[in-house]
Write an enzyme that holds these catalytic residues in place. Sequence first.
Site, PDB file in Angstrom:
ATOM      1  N   GLU A  86       8.369  24.173  12.974  1.00 40.46           N
ATOM      2  CA  GLU A  86       9.857  23.614  13.434  1.00 40.46           C
ATOM      3  C   GLU A  86      10.206  24.658  14.317  1.00 40.46           C
ATOM      4  O   GLU A  86      10.526  25.660  14.051  1.00 40.46           O
ATOM      5  CB  GLU A  86      10.642  23.292  12.071  1.00 40.46           C
ATOM      6  CG  GLU A  86      12.001  22.706  12.577  1.00 40.46           C
ATOM      7  CD  GLU A  86      12.867  22.510  11.242  1.00 40.46           C
ATOM      8  OE1 GLU A  86      12.295  22.432   9.862  1.00 40.46           O
ATOM      9  OE2 GLU A  86      14.038  22.433  11.355  1.00 40.46           O
ATOM     10  N   LYS A 280      16.711  23.604   1.722  1.00 41.42           N
ATOM     11  CA  LYS A 280      15.475  23.242   2.854  1.00 41.42           C
ATOM     12  C   LYS A 280      15.538  24.355   4.039  1.00 41.42           C
ATOM     13  O   LYS A 280      14.865  24.977   4.432  1.00 41.42           O
ATOM     14  CB  LYS A 280      15.680  22.022   3.324  1.00 41.42           C
ATOM     15  CG  LYS A 280      14.290  21.623   4.150  1.00 41.42           C
ATOM     16  CD  LYS A 280      14.449  21.837   5.491  1.00 41.42           C
ATOM     17  CE  LYS A 280      13.299  21.315   6.183  1.00 41.42           C
ATOM     18  NZ  LYS A 280      13.320  21.581   7.720  1.00 41.42           N
ATOM     19  N   ASP A 296       1.281  31.547  -1.660  1.00 32.69           N
ATOM     20  CA  ASP A 296       1.278  30.459  -2.284  1.00 32.69           C
ATOM     21  C   ASP A 296       2.748  29.727  -2.043  1.00 32.69           C
ATOM     22  O   ASP A 296       3.276  29.741  -2.869  1.00 32.69           O
ATOM     23  CB  ASP A 296       0.654  30.033  -3.591  1.00 32.69           C
ATOM     24  CG  ASP A 296       0.778  28.828  -4.212  1.00 32.69           C
ATOM     25  OD1 ASP A 296       1.037  27.602  -3.636  1.00 32.69           O
ATOM     26  OD2 ASP A 296       0.085  28.525  -5.224  1.00 32.69           O
ATOM     27  N   HIS A 393      18.619  23.207  18.155  1.00 34.60           N
ATOM     28  CA  HIS A 393      17.533  22.448  17.810  1.00 34.60           C
ATOM     29  C   HIS A 393      16.633  21.846  18.881  1.00 34.60           C
ATOM     30  O   HIS A 393      15.593  21.764  19.209  1.00 34.60           O
ATOM     31  CB  HIS A 393      17.920  21.364  16.809  1.00 34.60           C
ATOM     32  CG  HIS A 393      16.599  21.130  15.893  1.00 34.60           C
ATOM     33  ND1 HIS A 393      16.061  21.603  15.013  1.00 34.60           N
ATOM     34  CD2 HIS A 393      15.761  19.994  15.995  1.00 34.60           C
ATOM     35  CE1 HIS A 393      14.901  20.835  14.579  1.00 34.60           C
ATOM     36  NE2 HIS A 393      14.982  19.915  15.037  1.00 34.60           N
TER      37      HIS A 393
HETATM   38  C1  MEV Z   1      16.873  22.111   9.263  1.00 36.23           C
HETATM   39  O1  MEV Z   1      15.481  22.124   9.368  1.00 36.23           O
HETATM   40  C2  MEV Z   1      17.588  22.793   8.441  1.00 36.23           C
HETATM   41  C3  MEV Z   1      18.856  22.554   8.243  1.00 36.23           C
HETATM   42  O2  MEV Z   1      19.040  21.050   7.909  1.00 36.23           O
HETATM   43  C4  MEV Z   1      19.485  23.511   6.996  1.00 36.23           C
HETATM   44  C5  MEV Z   1      21.068  23.076   6.701  1.00 36.23           C
HETATM   45  O3  MEV Z   1      21.107  21.795   6.982  1.00 36.23           O
HETATM   46  O4  MEV Z   1      21.575  24.008   6.071  1.00 36.23           O
HETATM   47  C6  MEV Z   1      19.614  22.654   9.294  1.00 36.23           C
END
Ligand code: MEV
Length: 444
Positions: A86, A280, A296, A393
């Site tokens: 990413e 995430k 792992d 991003h």
């Molecule tokens: C994107 O890979 C991760 C985010 O969505 C985490 C979050 O929302 O805190 C930007």
Amino acid sequence: MKDKIISGFYKKNKQEKVEWLAEHYFANDPTLLAELQSFAHANQDLQKIFDGFSENTLANYYMPYGVAPNFLIDEQLYAVPMVIEESSVVAAAASAAKFWLQRGGFQTKIISTTKLGQLHFSWSGPSHELQAVFEDLKVVLRQDAAPITANMEKRGGGILDIELLDFTAVEADYYQLKVSFETCDSMGANFINSVLESFGATLRRFAATHPQLRSYPLEVIMAILSNYTPDCIVRAQVACPTELLDDACKDMDGPTFAEKFRKAVRIAQIDPFRATTHNKGIFNGVDAVILATGNDFRAIEAGGHAYAAASGQYKSLSDCKIEDGIFTVWLDFPLAVGTVGGLTKLHPLAKRSLELLGQPSAPQLMSIIAATGLAQNFAAVRSLVTTGIQKGHMKMHLMNILNFLAASDTEIKASQQHFEKETISFNAVRAYLEMLRSASVKSV
Ligand code: MEV
């Protein structure tokens, strides 16, 4: 459909496997073999090692191996290796690391390093009979497993405790031996599973011969470690006075930013939908280091999410508070990782990663990984409560779009300049490239 069923696929050599796939799944594409071969490593010995990691391997699947420098963790400076596809993740980690470098860095604390395994079995006799012989059973279990545990004990680890849990109220005849372990610098999966399987054999024999147990049959159902490791926990934290957050964002002063950040974390504590995305973001950092160090990531993901749901509701793994003008963000994270065994020395880049990190012990690696997860979380939430994430991003993603559209070096340069001020989207980049290309055709 039937012609796609095959037995003994694993017996074919690599070329035969690809040819079979080309015939059955790629309409006899004549380029498939050469394409897959082009991903092979030039060093055949190394390729053999990669092939040995898995079964039916056809090629290597590349992932970017990057590094986030300037991580000050417990007074020590690290450049953290990260494997992730990413585009904005490493940039975000590096930016958060630099931000906290000037504010005391990351502090970590190992809370515990105990790992767990379970032997699941059923026995139809009265449970008090089992309880009555349990102390004797424990001695025999340990004795029989001694050849497996001797080495680990020399390193300071081994079996810590064995508990007998009675689940017969929820499932007829079902019991469990819950076993805790210290596995030192290894993740310990093989060690734990070997001990548990030895326990299984011992238990069967013990029950079949013991006068108090033998009248009822005992069945070992399964023996396996648990990836839920709530007793293998590291805490990572960053903290500073809220005024020192003035440059966290252009449009807000430090205290205002701190409060908005706190609220965002609070929302992830309250709402599982937000918590999942919030976590995430943490795993973006955690998994990247886990992969780079040959650990792992599925085990860490499973354990981390179970821990996030330990209260009965899935929650944020990080927390935030503002007390007496001090802004603190922290993370308690279950991390059963190893710096010896597994792929750690076998994968040349995992080996290099550990070298880059100064050959850390497993607890030190826990600290580094948790700090990276926290950095990632800080960077993500900071963007979310200020500019929004798309700006950064998409800036990072611009290169992917340009590569996809086969932009030349000149077109890349022009696009990067153009999109400094414009909103980036696939369509906008395509339109811009079309404009560039038609302009250059006209000028010829
Ligand atoms: C994107 O890979 C991760 C985010 O969505 C985490 C979050 O929302 O805190 C930007």
